[in-house]
Motif scaffolding. Sequence first.
Motif, PDB file in Angstrom:
ATOM      1  N   LYS A 191       0.823  -1.204   0.000  1.00  0.00           N
ATOM      2  CA  LYS A 191       0.000   0.000   0.000  1.00  0.00           C
ATOM      3  C   LYS A 191       0.861   1.259   0.000  1.00  0.00           C
ATOM      4  N   GLN A 192       0.454   2.215  -0.866  1.00  0.00           N
ATOM      5  CA  GLN A 192       1.162   3.486  -0.959  1.00  0.00           C
ATOM      6  C   GLN A 192       1.062   4.250   0.367  1.00  0.00           C
ATOM      7  N   LYS A 193       2.205   4.759   0.830  1.00  0.00           N
ATOM      8  CA  LYS A 193       2.207   5.588   2.033  1.00  0.00           C
ATOM      9  C   LYS A 193       2.114   7.049   1.642  1.00  0.00           C
ATOM     10  N   TYR A 194       1.145   7.751   2.207  1.00  0.00           N
ATOM     11  CA  TYR A 194       0.931   9.155   1.893  1.00  0.00           C
ATOM     12  C   TYR A 194       1.303  10.034   3.090  1.00  0.00           C
ATOM     13  N   PRO A 195       1.580  11.296   2.844  1.00  0.00           N
ATOM     14  CA  PRO A 195       1.751  12.228   3.970  1.00  0.00           C
ATOM     15  C   PRO A 195       0.482  12.238   4.814  1.00  0.00           C
ATOM     16  N   GLU A 196       0.623  12.398   6.108  1.00  0.00           N
ATOM     17  CA  GLU A 196      -0.527  12.312   7.008  1.00  0.00           C
ATOM     18  C   GLU A 196      -1.660  13.245   6.626  1.00  0.00           C
ATOM     19  N   PHE A 197      -1.328  14.493   6.230  1.00  0.00           N
ATOM     20  CA  PHE A 197      -2.399  15.465   6.020  1.00  0.00           C
ATOM     21  C   PHE A 197      -3.243  15.183   4.781  1.00  0.00           C
ATOM     22  N   VAL A 198      -2.786  14.258   3.902  1.00  0.00           N
ATOM     23  CA  VAL A 198      -3.550  13.899   2.708  1.00  0.00           C
ATOM     24  C   VAL A 198      -4.882  13.244   3.083  1.00  0.00           C
ATOM     25  N   GLN A 199      -4.919  12.568   4.226  1.00  0.00           N
ATOM     26  CA  GLN A 199      -6.137  11.857   4.629  1.00  0.00           C
ATOM     27  C   GLN A 199      -7.314  12.787   4.919  1.00  0.00           C
ATOM     28  N   TRP A 200      -7.044  14.101   5.080  1.00  0.00           N
ATOM     29  CA  TRP A 200      -8.121  15.020   5.447  1.00  0.00           C
ATOM     30  C   TRP A 200      -8.728  15.736   4.235  1.00  0.00           C
ATOM     31  N   LEU A 234     -12.597  16.903   4.443  1.00  0.00           N
ATOM     32  CA  LEU A 234     -12.776  18.349   4.460  1.00  0.00           C
ATOM     33  C   LEU A 234     -13.831  18.776   3.453  1.00  0.00           C
ATOM     34  N   LEU A 235     -13.778  18.235   2.255  1.00  0.00           N
ATOM     35  CA  LEU A 235     -14.798  18.549   1.241  1.00  0.00           C
ATOM     36  C   LEU A 235     -16.180  18.092   1.710  1.00  0.00           C
ATOM     37  N   ASP A 236     -16.238  16.885   2.299  1.00  0.00           N
ATOM     38  CA  ASP A 236     -17.520  16.356   2.787  1.00  0.00           C
ATOM     39  C   ASP A 236     -18.081  17.214   3.913  1.00  0.00           C
ATOM     40  N   ARG A 241     -16.397  19.096  12.761  1.00  0.00           N
ATOM     41  CA  ARG A 241     -17.333  18.252  12.008  1.00  0.00           C
ATOM     42  C   ARG A 241     -16.626  16.993  11.488  1.00  0.00           C
ATOM     43  N   ILE A 242     -15.402  17.169  10.990  1.00  0.00           N
ATOM     44  CA  ILE A 242     -14.615  16.028  10.531  1.00  0.00           C
ATOM     45  C   ILE A 242     -14.381  15.057  11.686  1.00  0.00           C
ATOM     46  N   ALA A 243     -13.994  15.592  12.835  1.00  0.00           N
ATOM     47  CA  ALA A 243     -13.700  14.758  13.998  1.00  0.00           C
ATOM     48  C   ALA A 243     -14.923  13.943  14.436  1.00  0.00           C
ATOM     49  N   ARG A 244     -16.086  14.590  14.463  1.00  0.00           N
ATOM     50  CA  ARG A 244     -17.309  13.896  14.886  1.00  0.00           C
ATOM     51  C   ARG A 244     -17.735  12.849  13.856  1.00  0.00           C
ATOM     52  N   GLN A 265      -3.040  20.131  10.275  1.00  0.00           N
ATOM     53  CA  GLN A 265      -3.061  19.314   9.068  1.00  0.00           C
ATOM     54  C   GLN A 265      -4.299  19.590   8.221  1.00  0.00           C
ATOM     55  N   VAL A 266      -5.437  19.798   8.871  1.00  0.00           N
ATOM     56  CA  VAL A 266      -6.655  20.134   8.127  1.00  0.00           C
ATOM     57  C   VAL A 266      -6.478  21.477   7.412  1.00  0.00           C
ATOM     58  N   ALA A 267      -5.813  22.416   8.092  1.00  0.00           N
ATOM     59  CA  ALA A 267      -5.568  23.722   7.475  1.00  0.00           C
ATOM     60  C   ALA A 267      -4.663  23.594   6.255  1.00  0.00           C
ATOM     61  N   TRP A 268      -3.666  22.711   6.317  1.00  0.00           N
ATOM     62  CA  TRP A 268      -2.806  22.508   5.149  1.00  0.00           C
ATOM     63  C   TRP A 268      -3.563  21.807   4.031  1.00  0.00           C
ATOM     64  N   ALA A 269      -4.462  20.888   4.355  1.00  0.00           N
ATOM     65  CA  ALA A 269      -5.302  20.266   3.331  1.00  0.00           C
ATOM     66  C   ALA A 269      -6.127  21.338   2.632  1.00  0.00           C
ATOM     67  N   ARG A 270      -6.659  22.256   3.422  1.00  0.00           N
ATOM     68  CA  ARG A 270      -7.431  23.367   2.858  1.00  0.00           C
ATOM     69  C   ARG A 270      -6.588  24.198   1.891  1.00  0.00           C
TER      70      ARG A 270
END
Length: 291
Positions: free
Chosen positions: A2-11, A15-17, A34-37, A61-66
């Motif tokens: 499995k490809q390993k991605y940077p942690e913040f990619v998972q958000w 975030l869009l949802d 909202r993401i956390a819940r 990390q969510v802010a960097w995803a944004r």
Amino acid sequence: MKQKYPEFVQWFAPLLDALRDLGDSGKPREISDRIARKLNLPDKILDAVNEKSGGNKFYNQVAWARQYLVWEGLLDSSKYGTWKLTDEGKKTHLTENEAYLIVRKWQKIKQRKPKNETFKKTNKNEIFIPHEENGSSDFLNLDLIDVLRSLSPDGFERICKEVLRESDFENVEVTRKGGDEGIDGFGTLKINPFVSFKVIFQCKRYKKGNTVSRAQVGDFRNAMIGRAEKGIMITTSTFSQEAIKEANRDGADKIELVDGEKLVEMFEKVELGLTKKTVYEIDHAFFSKFK
């Protein structure tokens, strides 16, 4: 394998949802919450802090995803303090691999830019990831936080008094040492000519990595009983998830929590001890539409 991605990619996708759930726009903290819940994230993730900055790792990390989604044209960057989906973002659903390709695309573009944006290379992922301590206005202002953390305990209490005064509190005073029983200061918040609240506050000048606990919030609430209608806890660090739950517990007086990020926002809003500068950055996503 499995490809390993940077942690913040998972958000990226959550975030869009989350923005779609909120009607296509929202404030940074409510989106992260909202993401956390929605993902039922454990406190271990939500309480983690960045080793260098001492800020909350998840929110950062969510802010960097944004930021990457803004560069990609999926989020609107025009409205300060509010994250908003673009028309393209409203209909976009990303897999983790698609999010990773967005990161790869923009890290190549940013490498060609002048050295006014800092990226670091990681051997594991073989891509450039933004330094967690060098974000945009959405991230913790480390210079200011470092200055606040360097103040004496008395000095930090007095500067908190000043920022509350500048934020429309009246009759703000710091309590005398000895016998303050966990209360560092008090003031009055006037809602209108007929309604006002007596407020007490407590200051936690913590170094990075230290977190305000649930027990400390509970102790402060006990100190508030019979003295004020509102309580504010101010820290240069973060609050644990259990502390946040305690501050908002049903059937108990609500405690307002001001962490390092929110404290920076308060200083920036009233421009206390800060000199405002205007910096223009090229919006590559905007210009890419004209190629």
